[in-house]
Design a protein around this motif. Structure first.
Motif, PDB file in Angstrom:
ATOM      1  N   LEU A 101      38.941  32.751  38.507  1.00 28.32           N
ATOM      2  CA  LEU A 101      38.797  31.396  39.057  1.00 28.32           C
ATOM      3  C   LEU A 101      39.077  30.346  37.986  1.00 28.32           C
ATOM      4  O   LEU A 101      39.770  29.351  38.241  1.00 28.32           O
ATOM      5  CB  LEU A 101      37.382  31.214  39.611  1.00 28.32           C
ATOM      6  N   LEU A 102      38.547  30.553  36.775  1.00 26.78           N
ATOM      7  CA  LEU A 102      38.765  29.597  35.689  1.00 26.78           C
ATOM      8  C   LEU A 102      40.250  29.470  35.365  1.00 26.78           C
ATOM      9  O   LEU A 102      40.786  28.349  35.267  1.00 26.78           O
ATOM     10  CB  LEU A 102      37.988  30.050  34.452  1.00 26.78           C
ATOM     11  N   VAL A 103      40.929  30.592  35.195  1.00 27.40           N
ATOM     12  CA  VAL A 103      42.349  30.553  34.839  1.00 27.40           C
ATOM     13  C   VAL A 103      43.172  29.950  35.975  1.00 27.40           C
ATOM     14  O   VAL A 103      44.132  29.204  35.732  1.00 27.40           O
ATOM     15  CB  VAL A 103      42.844  31.965  34.469  1.00 27.40           C
ATOM     16  N   ALA A 104      42.821  30.245  37.233  1.00 26.33           N
ATOM     17  CA  ALA A 104      43.565  29.695  38.370  1.00 26.33           C
ATOM     18  C   ALA A 104      43.499  28.168  38.375  1.00 26.33           C
ATOM     19  O   ALA A 104      44.509  27.480  38.580  1.00 26.33           O
ATOM     20  CB  ALA A 104      43.016  30.254  39.678  1.00 26.33           C
ATOM     21  N   VAL A 105      42.308  27.611  38.142  1.00 32.96           N
ATOM     22  CA  VAL A 105      42.167  26.153  38.100  1.00 32.96           C
ATOM     23  C   VAL A 105      42.983  25.567  36.951  1.00 32.96           C
ATOM     24  O   VAL A 105      43.687  24.549  37.108  1.00 32.96           O
ATOM     25  CB  VAL A 105      40.681  25.771  37.971  1.00 32.96           C
ATOM     26  N   MET A 106      42.928  26.214  35.782  1.00 28.70           N
ATOM     27  CA  MET A 106      43.661  25.703  34.633  1.00 28.70           C
ATOM     28  C   MET A 106      45.170  25.817  34.821  1.00 28.70           C
ATOM     29  O   MET A 106      45.932  24.988  34.308  1.00 28.70           O
ATOM     30  CB  MET A 106      43.238  26.449  33.372  1.00 28.70           C
ATOM     31  N   GLU A 107      45.632  26.824  35.558  1.00 27.94           N
ATOM     32  CA  GLU A 107      47.057  26.954  35.841  1.00 27.94           C
ATOM     33  C   GLU A 107      47.559  25.755  36.646  1.00 27.94           C
ATOM     34  O   GLU A 107      48.613  25.180  36.345  1.00 27.94           O
ATOM     35  CB  GLU A 107      47.321  28.251  36.625  1.00 27.94           C
ATOM     36  N   VAL A 108      46.812  25.366  37.683  1.00 33.53           N
ATOM     37  CA  VAL A 108      47.227  24.225  38.511  1.00 33.53           C
ATOM     38  C   VAL A 108      47.196  22.933  37.690  1.00 33.53           C
ATOM     39  O   VAL A 108      48.128  22.118  37.758  1.00 33.53           O
ATOM     40  CB  VAL A 108      46.322  24.104  39.752  1.00 33.53           C
ATOM     41  N   LEU A 109      46.136  22.738  36.896  1.00 37.37           N
ATOM     42  CA  LEU A 109      46.056  21.536  36.071  1.00 37.37           C
ATOM     43  C   LEU A 109      47.211  21.482  35.068  1.00 37.37           C
ATOM     44  O   LEU A 109      47.817  20.424  34.858  1.00 37.37           O
ATOM     45  CB  LEU A 109      44.716  21.497  35.331  1.00 37.37           C
ATOM     46  N   GLY A 110      47.513  22.606  34.443  1.00 42.04           N
ATOM     47  CA  GLY A 110      48.613  22.631  33.492  1.00 42.04           C
ATOM     48  C   GLY A 110      49.943  22.331  34.141  1.00 42.04           C
ATOM     49  O   GLY A 110      50.791  21.625  33.571  1.00 42.04           O
TER      50      GLY A 110
END
Length: 475
Positions: A101-110
């Protein structure tokens, strides 16, 4: 025991069997459920394209490109999540579900914040002479997207962490070669990519091994590990957070060098202060000489996963956005240019995030636990080596694969531990071949599979794309 109590016990057993059956049905249905969500996302992308680009003469190609780009994003997320998450999960610093979940959110933000389109770099650098040729270029890029998605999906199914960047580059080169001839491909650029492909994982592996050797020499093998840890562990944590802050700043395109250095120093200072306070708290609580390394290094490891996810979203979203942007730019329009920009980046970011959540679990587990055993200290060395290598090559403007760099760090740690164990046991009698193989800390079967996938990624994606172009001409 009364008859009524026996009836209740029988009823409890029957209810337990029903519950077990329901759980088994749910477990067996999970793969189908995840696949259904992926197909719905692809269909939604195509349907949205028909609404956003309604009235355009090449609406069919646009809808197909949106669906295939969504599939490629899913494939990239499923394969590349191991880059950032495997060390933290393998060391037990974060759970699998919360990490995904953490990496998925950061992928979209990036993707949305720092994923400025690199269409010129990725396309004109390889097949620049073919741009602007209308539907021929659009069909060529659509074929490249389809071929790259097929290859990455196959590699993920085989648990092989291949480079998605090289898959897309190979597919674009193969489709351009088959569509427009040998002159369409910039061969020196491909050669430069191949050089970075070979050097970067070797450098990452060597750096990770050196960091682990330094950690053992300065901290874990000292007589007074508490005193040594007070000095050196804050330095390692500060180096990790400083490099990760610098990596995030580099991913946020357009920042001045002075700003990048300032953010890196601020991250290093915060990491050093955190480590000092945490060590003091561990000693005050009388936790022993080990200083609870897993807890001490947990925050830097989770931070590494988040920042690497952000950097991956900002950089690898271009693997989806660049070909899709070329398709939209090259098609004939009615009433101006087709809208793209943030829309294309958002599609790529959401696709990668969904791929992380739906299909990333298997590859994270394989890289984080099946290549070699990781603890918090080893995982920190891998994260630090990966961050430093990515940052260095990015600053030099050389195209590298975060997948190759991260897995190279894992290999470096494993081979260093093997070398050290052999050196320490040199005085012992020679072991039989079977026992020596059993003591390997790097699993040779996984190593051969991963290296084989690396070697054939670019030619396989190129041949697949070229074959699709030729089949399309025959049809």
């Amino acid at each position: 025991m009364t008859r009524r109590s026996r009836e209740y016990r029988t009823l409890d057993k029957d209810l337990s069997r029903v519950a077990n059956t329901e759980r088994a049905v749910m477990q067996s249905g999970r793969p189908v459920f995840r696949l259904g969500i992926a197909l719905l996302f692809m269909a939604a992308a195509a349907y949205a394209a028909t609404g956003v680009f309604a009235g355009q003469p090449a609406l069919g190609i646009v809808a197909a490109a949106m669906a295939v780009a969504a599939w490629l994003g899913l494939s990239i997320g499923a394969n590349d999540v191991s880059n950032s998450l495997s060390p933290a999960v393998g060391a037990g610093a974060i759970g699998m579900t919360s990490g995904l979940l953490l990496v998925a959110v950061m992928e979209v933000l990036g993707a949305v914040i720092a994923g400025a389109p690199v269409t010129v770099t990725l396309t004109q650098g390889l097949v620049g002479g073919t741009l602007g040729q209308g539907e021929a270029t659009a069909r060529m890029m659509l074929t490249a997207l389809l071929a790259a998605g097929c290859w990455i999906s196959l590699a993920t199914w085989l648990d092989a962490p291949v480079s998605t960047t090289h898959s897309v580059v190979g597919a674009i080169a193969g489709a351009g070669l088959a569509s427009f001839g040998p002159g369409a491909v910039n061969w020196p650029e491909l050669g430069l990519i191949a050089v970075g492909w070979v050097i970067s994982p070797l450098l990452s592996g060597a750096l990770a091994a050196l960091l682990l050797a330094a950690l053992r020499n300065r901290v874990t093998e000292r007589e007074d590990r508490v005193a040594a840890g007070r000095i050196w562990l804050p330095i390692m944590v500060a180096a990790t957070t400083g490099l990760l802050a610098s990596l995030a700043a580099v991913a946020w395109h357009g920042l001045a060098l002075s700003t990048v250095l300032a953010l890196g120093l601020a991250g290093a200072g915060g990491g050093w202060l955190y480590a000092r306070l945490r060590i003091r708290r561990e000693i005050a609580a009388d936790r022993g000489e080990r200083l609870a390394l897993k807890k001490l290094l947990g925050v830097p490891l989770v931070t590494a996963a988040a920042v690497m996810g952000f950097a991956h979203g900002s950089n690898d979203t271009s693997n989806v956005a660049a070909p899709l942007g070329i398709i939209l730019d090259s098609l004939p329009t009615q009433g101006g240019l087709l809208p793209q920009g943030r829309l294309v980046l958002l599609l790529g970011g959401i696709g990668i995030a969904l791929g992380v959540l739906l299909f990333g679990r298997r590859l994270v587990y394989m890289v984080g636990s099946k290549i070699t055993r990781l603890n918090a200290a080893r995982a920190l060395c891998i994260s630090l080596a990966t961050s430093a290598t990515v940052l260095g090559f990015s600053a030099a403007g050389l195209p590298v694969s975060t997948t190759h760099i991260a897995v190279g760090g894992v290999f470096g740690i494993g081979f260093y531990r093997e070398w050290r164990d052999r050196r320490l046991s040199g005085a012992l009698p020679a072991l039989p071949d079977e026992e020596r193989r059993r003591r390997h800390l790097v699993r040779r079967s996984y190593m051969r599979m991963i290296l084989g996938a690396w070697l054939i990624t670019v030619p396989a994606a190129a041949l697949l794309a070229a074959a699709m172009v030729w089949i399309g001409r025959l049809l």
